[in-house]
Scaffold this motif. Sequence first.
Motif, mmCIF file in Angstrom:
data_model
loop_
_atom_site.group_PDB
_atom_site.id
_atom_site.type_symbol
_atom_site.label_atom_id
_atom_site.label_comp_id
_atom_site.label_asym_id
_atom_site.label_seq_id
_atom_site.Cartn_x
_atom_site.Cartn_y
_atom_site.Cartn_z
ATOM 1 N N PRO A 97 37.375 -18.443 17.786
ATOM 2 C CA PRO A 97 38.225 -17.904 16.711
ATOM 3 C C PRO A 97 37.498 -16.999 15.710
ATOM 4 O O PRO A 97 38.141 -16.243 14.983
ATOM 5 N N LYS A 98 36.189 -17.027 15.691
ATOM 6 C CA LYS A 98 35.422 -16.201 14.766
ATOM 7 C C LYS A 98 35.266 -14.752 15.265
ATOM 8 O O LYS A 98 34.762 -13.902 14.543
ATOM 9 N N PHE A 99 35.664 -14.502 16.497
ATOM 10 C CA PHE A 99 35.472 -13.210 17.147
ATOM 11 C C PHE A 99 36.804 -12.552 17.442
ATOM 12 O O PHE A 99 37.805 -13.233 17.668
ATOM 13 N N SER A 100 36.805 -11.232 17.495
ATOM 14 C CA SER A 100 37.990 -10.518 17.983
ATOM 15 C C SER A 100 37.540 -9.356 18.858
ATOM 16 O O SER A 100 36.615 -8.617 18.510
ATOM 17 N N LEU A 101 38.174 -9.253 20.004
ATOM 18 C CA LEU A 101 37.906 -8.168 20.938
ATOM 19 C C LEU A 101 38.867 -7.042 20.580
ATOM 20 O O LEU A 101 40.050 -7.099 20.891
ATOM 21 N N GLU A 102 38.373 -6.053 19.871
ATOM 22 C CA GLU A 102 39.204 -4.998 19.289
ATOM 23 C C GLU A 102 39.606 -3.920 20.288
ATOM 24 O O GLU A 102 40.742 -3.486 20.297
ATOM 25 N N ASN A 103 38.642 -3.431 21.055
ATOM 26 C CA ASN A 103 38.909 -2.358 22.011
ATOM 27 C C ASN A 103 38.258 -2.687 23.336
ATOM 28 O O ASN A 103 37.193 -3.310 23.387
ATOM 29 N N TYR A 104 38.917 -2.216 24.408
ATOM 30 C CA TYR A 104 38.441 -2.524 25.749
ATOM 31 C C TYR A 104 38.911 -1.425 26.682
ATOM 32 O O TYR A 104 40.050 -0.972 26.595
ATOM 33 N N PHE A 105 38.038 -1.000 27.577
ATOM 34 C CA PHE A 105 38.407 0.039 28.529
ATOM 35 C C PHE A 105 37.600 -0.139 29.808
ATOM 36 O O PHE A 105 36.392 -0.377 29.748
ATOM 37 N N ILE A 106 38.269 -0.008 30.944
ATOM 38 C CA ILE A 106 37.601 -0.091 32.241
ATOM 39 C C ILE A 106 37.669 1.285 32.891
ATOM 40 O O ILE A 106 38.757 1.841 33.074
ATOM 41 N N THR A 107 36.516 1.813 33.256
ATOM 42 C CA THR A 107 36.446 3.131 33.894
ATOM 43 C C THR A 107 36.728 2.993 35.394
ATOM 44 O O THR A 107 36.657 1.886 35.947
ATOM 45 N N PRO A 108 36.996 4.104 36.061
ATOM 46 C CA PRO A 108 37.225 4.054 37.513
ATOM 47 C C PRO A 108 36.038 3.482 38.306
ATOM 48 O O PRO A 108 36.222 2.923 39.375
ATOM 49 N N ASP A 109 34.814 3.593 37.755
ATOM 50 C CA ASP A 109 33.650 3.039 38.459
ATOM 51 C C ASP A 109 33.398 1.573 38.080
ATOM 52 O O ASP A 109 32.339 1.028 38.373
ATOM 53 N N SER A 110 34.369 0.939 37.415
ATOM 54 C CA SER A 110 34.331 -0.485 37.047
ATOM 55 C C SER A 110 33.340 -0.822 35.934
ATOM 56 O O SER A 110 32.872 -1.950 35.843
ATOM 57 N N THR A 111 33.026 0.146 35.100
ATOM 58 C CA THR A 111 32.268 -0.143 33.892
ATOM 59 C C THR A 111 33.255 -0.594 32.829
ATOM 60 O O THR A 111 34.272 0.062 32.608
ATOM 61 N N THR A 163 28.954 -16.151 5.945
ATOM 62 C CA THR A 163 29.821 -15.433 5.028
ATOM 63 C C THR A 163 31.126 -15.020 5.702
ATOM 64 O O THR A 163 31.125 -14.648 6.875
ATOM 65 N N LEU A 164 32.205 -15.105 4.990
ATOM 66 C CA LEU A 164 33.493 -14.646 5.496
ATOM 67 C C LEU A 164 33.776 -13.214 5.059
ATOM 68 O O LEU A 164 34.632 -12.546 5.628
ATOM 69 N N LYS A 165 33.039 -12.749 4.055
ATOM 70 C CA LYS A 165 33.297 -11.422 3.501
ATOM 71 C C LYS A 165 32.857 -10.308 4.449
ATOM 72 O O LYS A 165 33.535 -9.298 4.581
ATOM 73 N N TYR A 166 31.734 -10.489 5.112
ATOM 74 C CA TYR A 166 31.181 -9.433 5.948
ATOM 75 C C TYR A 166 31.263 -9.792 7.426
ATOM 76 O O TYR A 166 31.213 -10.959 7.805
ATOM 77 N N ARG A 167 31.369 -8.759 8.249
ATOM 78 C CA ARG A 167 31.432 -8.901 9.699
ATOM 79 C C ARG A 167 30.505 -7.842 10.303
ATOM 80 O O ARG A 167 30.008 -6.961 9.605
#
Length: 190
Positions: free
Chosen positions: A67-81, A93-97
């Motif tokens: 719960p402390k993490f969030s996966l914001e952006n994700y992309f898979i390329t045609p070569d599976s990267t 601290t809760l203030k900074y990430r």
Amino acid sequence: MRILLLFFSVVMIACQNNNKVSKYYSESERDTLLTNIITYVYVKPPYASNATRFEPQFRKYYVQNLPKFSLENYFITPDSTHYFFLIRPVGNTLKYRRGVVGKFRLKQGTLMPVDFEEIINTPHLEEALVKERGAFLFKELVKNGNLDKYLGMKHYIEWPDSMLVYDKKINEWVGVKSIVKEQDSTKIEK
């Protein structure tokens, strides 16, 4: 005018959703994948080492911290990267990430990353700034394959720098001096 504004709003939302992990995976798959990524980027549990952190007895620790993490952006390329941008906690601290932008491939038939690499870490920032700057860096990484031209922007990228680089062999940020010493000792052995 209203129709035009509505159209642009829909386009903006659609563009933002193109780089979401939900485009690729179900909710339970996303949790599994994020837990696996956290195992690479987060503090190791007590008594774990780089070699043992993926063992089943330590899985609970990473799941509890999900719960402390969030996966914001994700992309898979045609070569599976697989490119990712996640937001992680900073100390107590809760203030900074901190933002982490990186890439990997998946072990065939699993959601376990291999060839994992943290490309950059942002400085400790308030979450809104981490989201903004991390999203920009993520987009640039997907577009260009690297972030070399941004490495001098210290208000965007804390690591790598002249002191720390990412070691893909051990999947950790290490001091530049330790890499130089390792290279020197290898030369002596030869």
